[in-house]
Design a protein around this motif. Structure first.
Motif, PDB file in Angstrom:
ATOM      1  N   ASP A 156       0.823  -1.209   0.000  1.00 26.60           N
ATOM      2  CA  ASP A 156       0.000   0.000   0.000  1.00 26.60           C
ATOM      3  C   ASP A 156       0.853   1.254   0.000  1.00 26.60           C
ATOM      4  O   ASP A 156       0.549   2.234  -0.694  1.00 26.60           O
ATOM      5  CB  ASP A 156      -0.936   0.007   1.209  1.00 26.60           C
ATOM      6  N   CYS A 159       2.274   1.857  -3.485  1.00 24.97           N
ATOM      7  CA  CYS A 159       1.216   2.314  -4.393  1.00 24.97           C
ATOM      8  C   CYS A 159       0.856   3.772  -4.126  1.00 24.97           C
ATOM      9  O   CYS A 159       0.643   4.559  -5.055  1.00 24.97           O
ATOM     10  CB  CYS A 159      -0.026   1.441  -4.243  1.00 24.97           C
ATOM     11  N   GLN A 190      -2.129   4.736  -8.264  1.00 26.88           N
ATOM     12  CA  GLN A 190      -2.019   3.517  -7.465  1.00 26.88           C
ATOM     13  C   GLN A 190      -2.336   2.281  -8.314  1.00 26.88           C
ATOM     14  O   GLN A 190      -1.677   1.242  -8.201  1.00 26.88           O
ATOM     15  CB  GLN A 190      -2.970   3.599  -6.272  1.00 26.88           C
ATOM     16  N   TYR A 193       0.676   1.533 -10.596  1.00 29.16           N
ATOM     17  CA  TYR A 193       1.804   0.940  -9.885  1.00 29.16           C
ATOM     18  C   TYR A 193       1.538  -0.525  -9.551  1.00 29.16           C
ATOM     19  O   TYR A 193       2.407  -1.383  -9.744  1.00 29.16           O
ATOM     20  CB  TYR A 193       2.100   1.724  -8.603  1.00 29.16           C
ATOM     21  N   LEU A 194       0.330  -0.809  -9.044  1.00 29.29           N
ATOM     22  CA  LEU A 194       0.000  -2.187  -8.701  1.00 29.29           C
ATOM     23  C   LEU A 194      -0.064  -3.060  -9.948  1.00 29.29           C
ATOM     24  O   LEU A 194       0.458  -4.185  -9.965  1.00 29.29           O
ATOM     25  CB  LEU A 194      -1.331  -2.235  -7.948  1.00 29.29           C
TER      26      LEU A 194
END
Length: 283
Positions: A156, A159, A190, A193-194
């Protein structure tokens, strides 16, 4: 982390595809004019989405034409530009500069170091024009680098770093739309990135590079990324739908609701045995 925010071309109308390509070509021309012809090699479709979004929101005056160019010397291509194109061109080059530096630091890629040196003076010029955005790029990529060097299992946190970076890029100016643009850009960042970590996992593990999904799973066990990806893009589209957009709305929805899943769906197809039964694709 480029190449995820693209159109689902198979589901675009011909006029939408032509408009999408014209905006892309306009961005390419503008990068060359502002940062040198070599910088056009850094062009991606990701900034085309930001350009379409901000043009739809602010409705600047546009110029358009049709020309041949070095990549397309035979047939003239339509292009469209506005003041927002200048902004998107600057952000494209700023991100490309740091992407080249990142590739050099990770893999000692000498051509990427050379490219970064070429882009460096242009980046500093961009920084003088857009200090808030570039400070966010520097701050968040530095924080992300620290997480990576520590082999952090905090998925988390990683991200959110890229989310905060993208949030600032989506805000062209501080106004009544800034909150929704930050929310949209942040959740999209986010998601990117994930998604990048999920799709790069096998290659990163093969080459013994840090991957946040691998680090998370080593500590917490197996992870199904699809619910998290779906939630992030869902929050992104909620912010998107609050904006008063009319121009290119169908095209923008194609990108956010379908295009962002194109590479994920392609990866799923490649991972299945050839004789496996067909299933529904990703959302």
């Amino acid at each position: 982390m480029f190449g995820y925010v693209v159109a689902d071309r198979a589901n675009l109308k011909p006029e939408e595809l032509e408009r999408y390509q014209a905006v892309y070509c306009g961005l390419c021309r503008t990068i060359g004019a502002r940062h040198g012809q070599g910088a056009r090699m850094t062009l991606t479709y990701d900034m085309t989405f930001l350009l379409l979004l901000l043009e739809s929101l602010y409705e600047p005056e546009t110029v358009q034409g049709r020309n041949r160019c070095l990549p397309h010397p035979v047939k003239a291509r339509a292009w469209r530009c506005s003041s927002v194109t200048d902004y998107a061109a600057d952000m494209n080059v700023a991100l490309a500069y740091y992407n080249c530096l990142d590739d050099w630091q990770d893999d000692r890629d000498l051509p990427k170091l050379a490219a970064a040196k070429v882009l460096e003076p242009h980046y500093f010029a961009i920084r003088s024009r857009w200090p808030r955005q570039c400070q966010a790029i520097e701050r968040e990529l530095n924080a992300l680098s620290q997480l990576e060097q520590a082999q952090s299992a905090g998925l988390d946190a990683a991200c959110r770093c890229f989310g905060r970076l993208m949030a600032e890029l989506f805000v062209l100016r501080e106004d009544r739309w800034s909150d929704d643009l930050r929310e949209l850009g942040g959740k999209l960042g986010q998601f990117i990135y994930l998604m990048d970590a999920v799709l790069d996992r096998a290659g990163d593990e093969k080459h013994r590079r840090y991957n946040p999904v691998s680090a998370f799973q080593a500590l917490h066990g197996d992870l199904d990324p699809l619910p998290a990806l779906t939630m992030l893009i869902g929050d992104c589209t909620l912010a998107f739908e609050r904006l008063p957009l009319e121009q290119d709305l169908s095209l923008l929805r194609n990108i956010l609701y379908s295009g962002v899943w194109v590479r994920y769906a392609a990866a799923l197809r490649r991972s299945k045995p050839r004789n496996a039964p067909k299933e529904e694709s990703a959302p």
